[in-house]
Scaffold this active site. Structure first.
Site, PDB file in Angstrom:
ATOM      1  NE  ARG A 131      -4.053   0.306   1.890  1.00 57.70           N
ATOM      2  CZ  ARG A 131      -4.255  -0.906   2.666  1.00 57.70           C
ATOM      3  NH1 ARG A 131      -3.628  -1.285   3.600  1.00 57.70           N
ATOM      4  NH2 ARG A 131      -5.301  -1.747   2.245  1.00 57.70           N
ATOM      5  CB  ALA A 132       4.115   2.051   1.709  1.00 57.92           C
TER       6      ALA A 132
END
Length: 666
Positions: free
Chosen positions: A275-276
């Protein structure tokens, strides 16, 4: 309607304003978490953002804000014809910390659903926030069951309401913005990761800037409309820039070089999951669009990392969030320099656009001077050196470890958590009762059983069941609650041997980690010398307790009775403030008591106060050496609790501890 404070009139807080504007340009960034002390314009800036957002086209009369260009085929108010619609201002919906589940997701009319087969649904805050902003002030204090609902809605872009086989689904895509004061407790990691960006805010220490803050606030309070009018031109300019950036956003090119820098940065900082990487890519693209460019540069990647990674790289809830900017610059330099990025082959961390300026190797001295740093704490014989008046410098805590759960016996009704058994609105169903107030969890079988004997008298003629209000039954459920874990720590001379106090602090730190994970409130009472101190009043901030523990000095006599009496007083006051939250006292001592007449007998009388009040307790026995007096075990008997050694605290060593606590309390 109250005139909001203008967004462009907020003084300073550049990172906060940038993070909010990037989400306005690209809602796919995923929202903002604003962390900071009270009184730093967190809420003011968030509320001001909604006035800058472009208007939203909606289907007239739809309670779920369907887009007329592509209406939701499953909308409860649908189906809608695609075509013309109306425009309304973007909404900012506030979720109160104490909101109920029905207020968040909406509620079904159970009685009509059973008797008429009608899905009579009243939308909640998630429906109101669709295609707008959902703002949660003090998000770290939000109850766990509401956090779970937010996580589900944020992940699926939809809200599902299920009530005994009757279900309603509607779209719920919103920009999630939360504010919090870290002193009041940290946020669950699952929800923390759902925020695209995070910003740390603090009040300026510059007198001129503080003067300007006060001047603008006073002017706004005197005449909000006139103050807003003075900033109307700046507001219009920012609004136009947001619209232009949104139009430019699809044209922004994220080259392979920038993607490589993003991936390398996330790998270098060991963030979990992917997700980062995705959030960084979207943020860097939004930064380029905000700057009016169609290419993502290294400076965009750097700024995106500073906003998207600090809250994702934490490994320990007691570690301060942040990012090593020198390491960030080294990573960007190592993986930069392709044709897709800035043509400058060597911008360097100290060059234009680089970071870390003005911070010349702040950590080198402590890291290179291990022996020097240790000397004030210990002499050549390994014993601590006195720092005056019988006090010794604080010992460092040993490495924390996983502990077995310590729970309060019986069934409580306190705040939701993960420690002890409790009657809650969420959990497994254990029975049924008549509802007190609004019905929230229907027990279907019990409701049918209550209505069945009266069908003939009520004139039932068709297949439907005739249900009246008196027939409805509320499901009783059992879940888990958070407790008040009050640590009472002996910091006297008998505990002050460096190695032993280090182990004691490590054990308490381990229990604090457990309390953090189980959503407890914690307090810390210490005793040494001639008296006891409340080092930390009961709070949800486990970080604060860990910080106080780290600086805890030792030395002097052992006023055990004073420590117990002070702890008893803390519990008495807290019982008035929060009567539903049950306490668990964790006494960390070797059981010795000195100072004053008959110190051991006095400590025993103080301990029996806890037993008389039915307070659950555990004594962590810190006695060491070949000759042991067993005083901690005797003290545990006076408390009506149980004793456990430091070694037995580990998760693989105290399997029978909780059962022993419950057996003694029964």
């Amino acid at each position: 309607m109250t005139t909001p404070f203008p967004f462009t009139a907020v003084v300073g807080q550049d990172d906060l304003r940038l993070a909010l504007l990037l989400n306005a340009v690209s809602p796919a960034v995923g929202g903002v978490l604003v962390r900071g002390e009270k009184g730093t314009a967190k809420s003011t800036a968030v509320r001001a953002l909604s006035a800058l957002l472009p208007e939203v086209p909606v289907v007239p009369g739809c309670r779920f804000s369907c887009d007329p260009a592509s209406p939701d085929p499953g909308c409860p108010d649908g189906p809608h014809e695609a075509g013309g619609g109306a425009e309304r201002p973007a909404r900012m919906v506030e979720l109160p910390v104490g909101a109920s589940e029905d207020r968040l997701v909406g509620a079904l009319d159970i009685e009509r659903a059973l008797s008429e087969g009608v899905k009579a649904f009243e939308p909640g805050l998630l429906a109101d926030a669709h295609r707008g902003i959902l703002y949660v002030d003090e998000v770290n204090l939000l109850h766990d069951h509401l956090v779970d609902l937010l996580l589900d809605a944020a992940a699926m872009g939809a809200s599902y309401v299920e009530r005994e086989g009757v279900s309603v689904r509607h779209a719920a895509r919103f920009l999630l913005v939360g504010t919090m004061n870290p002193e009041e407790g940290e946020l669950r990691p699952q929800l923390l990761d759902r925020f695209g960006l995070t910003v740390e805010v603090a009040a300026s220490r510059e007198p001129d800037q503080r003067v300007e803050v006060v001047r603008r606030r006073l002017a706004y309070d005197d005449d909000p409309a006139a103050f807003a009018a003075r900033w109307a031109e700046e507001e219009a300019a920012v609004r136009a820039r947001i619209v232009a950036a949104r139009e430019l956003l699809p044209s922004v090119r994220l080259g392979d070089g920038a993607l490589r820098q993003i991936a390398a940065t996330c790998a270098a900082f060991e963030v979990d999951g992917m997700r980062a990487d995705i959030v960084m890519a979207r943020t860097a693209t939004a930064l380029a669009a905000w700057a009016g460019r169609t290419d993502v540069l290294a400076e965009d990647v750097r700024q995106a990392a500073l906003l998207a990674l600090p809250h994702r790289r934490r490994r320990n809830p007691f570690d301060a969030p942040g990012l090593d900017e020198d390491k960030l610059d080294e990573t960007l330099e190592e993986f930069g320099g392709s044709d897709d990025d800035d043509p400058d082959p060597d911008p360097g961390p100290d060059g234009p656009g680089g970071g870390g300026g003005g911070q010349p190797e702040p950590d080198d001295a402590p890291q290179g001077g291990d022996d020097t740093a240790a000397r004030p704490e210990a002499g050549e014989d390994g014993q601590p050196q006195p720092s005056g008046a019988g006090e010794q410098s604080p010992a460092r805590a040993s490495e924390p470890f996983r502990t077995k759960v310590l729970s309060v016996p019986g069934i409580g009704e306190g705040a939701a958590g993960r420690r002890s058994r409790a009657r809650t609105e969420h959990g497994r169903t254990t029975g049924a009762r008549r509802p007190r107030g609004a019905l929230t969890k229907l027990h279907l079988a019990a409701t049918v059983q209550a209505a069945a004997p009266h069908q003939r008298a009520r004139g039932r003629s068709g297949p439907g069941l005739v249900v009246r209000r008196d027939d409805l039954r509320q499901a009783t459920r059992e879940g888990r609650e958070g407790n008040l874990v009050l640590f009472v720590v002996d910091a006297s001379g008998s505990m002050a041997a460096r190695q032993r106090m280090s182990a004691v602090k490590g054990a308490v730190l381990s229990l604090l980690l457990d309390a953090y994970q189980r959503r407890d409130k914690v307090g810390l009472v210490t005793f040494r010398g001639t008296d006891a101190d409340v080092a930390l009043p009961p709070t949800s901030s486990v970080d604060a307790a860990a910080a106080r523990l780290e600086t805890l000095p030792t030395g002097g006599r052992t006023p055990l009775a004073a420590g117990l009496l002070r702890a008893h007083d803390v519990l008495r006051v807290e019982r008035l403030r929060d009567p539903a939250r049950r306490p668990l006292v964790v006494l960390v001592t070797d059981g010795r008591a000195t100072g004053g007449p008959e110190p051991v007998a006095l400590a025993g009388r103080a301990a029996r106060l806890f037993a008389a009040d039915g307070v659950a307790s555990v004594v962590v026995d810190c006695e060491s050496g070949p000759v042991r007096l067993g005083l901690a075990g005797q003290l545990a008997g006076e408390l009506g609790g149980t004793a456990v050694t430091l070694d037995e605290l580990r998760a693989d060593s105290i399997a029978g501890l909780v059962k022993d606590v419950q057996r003694r309390a029964a």
